[in-house]
Design a protein around this motif. Sequence first.
Motif, PDB file in Angstrom:
ATOM      1  N   SER A  50       0.754  -1.123  -0.075  1.00 48.51           N
ATOM      2  CA  SER A  50      -0.125   0.002  -0.005  1.00 48.51           C
ATOM      3  C   SER A  50       0.983   1.156   0.066  1.00 48.51           C
ATOM      4  CB  SER A  50      -1.123  -0.064   1.153  1.00 48.51           C
ATOM      5  OG  SER A  50      -1.754  -1.208   1.069  1.00 48.51           O
ATOM      6  N   GLY A  51       0.322   2.208   0.812  1.00 49.14           N
ATOM      7  CA  GLY A  51       1.116   3.532   0.960  1.00 49.14           C
ATOM      8  C   GLY A  51       2.731   3.363   1.218  1.00 49.14           C
ATOM      9  N   ILE A  54       4.281   2.554  -1.964  1.00 50.52           N
ATOM     10  CA  ILE A  54       4.349   3.801  -2.774  1.00 50.52           C
ATOM     11  C   ILE A  54       5.615   4.708  -2.242  1.00 50.52           C
ATOM     12  CG2 ILE A  54       3.385   5.710  -3.289  1.00 50.52           C
ATOM     13  CD1 ILE A  54       0.853   4.328  -3.532  1.00 50.52           C
ATOM     14  N   LEU A 245       1.139  -2.425  -7.725  1.00 53.40           N
ATOM     15  CA  LEU A 245       0.983  -0.867  -7.177  1.00 53.40           C
ATOM     16  C   LEU A 245      -0.112  -0.292  -8.583  1.00 53.40           C
ATOM     17  CD1 LEU A 245       4.120   0.921  -5.985  1.00 53.40           C
ATOM     18  CD2 LEU A 245       1.974  -0.012  -4.602  1.00 53.40           C
ATOM     19  N   ARG A 246       0.184  -0.541  -9.616  1.00 52.65           N
ATOM     20  CA  ARG A 246      -0.572   0.113 -10.801  1.00 52.65           C
ATOM     21  C   ARG A 246      -2.163  -0.773 -10.635  1.00 52.65           C
ATOM     22  NH1 ARG A 246       1.405   3.497 -14.036  1.00 52.65           N
ATOM     23  NH2 ARG A 246       3.594   3.994 -13.914  1.00 52.65           N
ATOM     24  N   ILE A 248      -3.723  -1.609  -7.933  1.00 46.67           N
ATOM     25  CA  ILE A 248      -4.114  -1.040  -6.842  1.00 46.67           C
ATOM     26  C   ILE A 248      -4.505   0.448  -7.149  1.00 46.67           C
ATOM     27  CG2 ILE A 248      -4.078  -0.583  -4.254  1.00 46.67           C
ATOM     28  CD1 ILE A 248      -2.163  -2.816  -4.271  1.00 46.67           C
ATOM     29  N   TYR A 249      -3.772   1.437  -7.608  1.00 44.49           N
ATOM     30  CA  TYR A 249      -3.858   2.541  -7.478  1.00 44.49           C
ATOM     31  C   TYR A 249      -3.761   3.498  -9.031  1.00 44.49           C
ATOM     32  CZ  TYR A 249      -2.490   1.982  -2.636  1.00 44.49           C
ATOM     33  OH  TYR A 249      -2.338   1.465  -1.421  1.00 44.49           O
ATOM     34  N   TYR A 252       0.514   5.440  -9.717  1.00 46.60           N
ATOM     35  CA  TYR A 252       1.046   5.848  -8.348  1.00 46.60           C
ATOM     36  C   TYR A 252       2.058   6.695  -8.147  1.00 46.60           C
ATOM     37  CZ  TYR A 252       4.775   2.534  -9.502  1.00 46.60           C
ATOM     38  OH  TYR A 252       5.682   1.884 -10.004  1.00 46.60           O
TER      39      TYR A 252
END
Length: 275
Positions: A50-51, A54, A245-246, A248-249, A252
Motif C-alpha cells: 500500500s502507501g 508507494i 501498485l498499478r 491497486i492505484y 501511483y
Amino acid sequence: MVSQSVQDELRMRFNPDGSDLRKVQLRLLDMLLYIDRICKENCIDYWLSSGTLIGAVRHGGFIPWDDDVDVEMMPDGLRRFIKAVELDKTGQYAVHNHSNDPNYLFAFTKLRDLHTRIEEEKVVPQKLRYEGCSIDIFTMVPSNSRKLHVFARKCIGKEMTLWRAIAGKTERQQSLLKGIIDFPIRRIALPLLTMLSRINAGSRLRHTLSAPFHAPRRREDIFPLSKVMFEGHEFPAPGNTDAYLRLIYGDYTKIPPVDKIHVHAKKIEIYDTDV
C-alpha cells in the motif's frame, strides 16, 4: 522516484526533522526493522504494501505526510509471526487483534509499541488494550469477488454500530451483548463467506474478508519477492512492484495536490509510558 528538490520541499512542509510526524515515522521504522528481524529469523515471507510501498518506490522512504506502515503476509506467515512475537521476551512490542482484545474490531492485525501512546480517532468508544504506535499487518487470502468482500465489510460495519450502541451499558451488560453480537458475525457469517470467497479465485488475492480495502492483488505480481530500499534499509517487496501498485492505484507515481493532503491520525502525540 521524485526529484530531490521536490522531496526536500515535501519534507520541510510535512515532516521536518524533530516534528511530531517525523518522530512517529522513526518509531514506526524501528518497529518495521523488528518485524523484518522476526521474519528473517523464522523464515516468514512478508512485504511492504500500500502507501508504504508507494513511499519506498516514489520517495525512498515514508510518504512525507504518512503516519502509518502497512505490510502483508499470507495466513500461515501471520500465524507463525504472532507466535514468534509472543515468545519474544524483550517486552517492546505486542500483537494486537480481536483474539486478545474483544474491543478491537479491525479485520487485520497490528503490531503495537508498548512504550508509546498515540491519540487517534477511535473506532468504538470502548478502551482498547493497547494504544501505542502500530503497524498494520494485512493477511492475503484467495478472493473471487469484490462484491462479496464489500458485503463482509458491511457485516463488520454493522457490528461496530451495535458496539457503539452498548457503550453506555454496565460492564456485565456489555459483556453479554458483545457475545451475542460477536457470535453470528465472526463465528458464522465471516467463516462461511471466506469459504465461498475461495471458490474459483485463481491467483486473485485480497485482504482478509471484512477488511476495509477491497483492491485485488495477483499472486504472480507478489511472488517471488524482491527487495526495495526504505529509509536507508532494504525490505521485502512484491516481485513486480510496478504491476502490483498499478493494479491497486493506477498511476501511483503522481503526487496528489498538496492542499488536499491530510495526515491519518486525529492527533499525533507520543507519550513515553511504562509497560
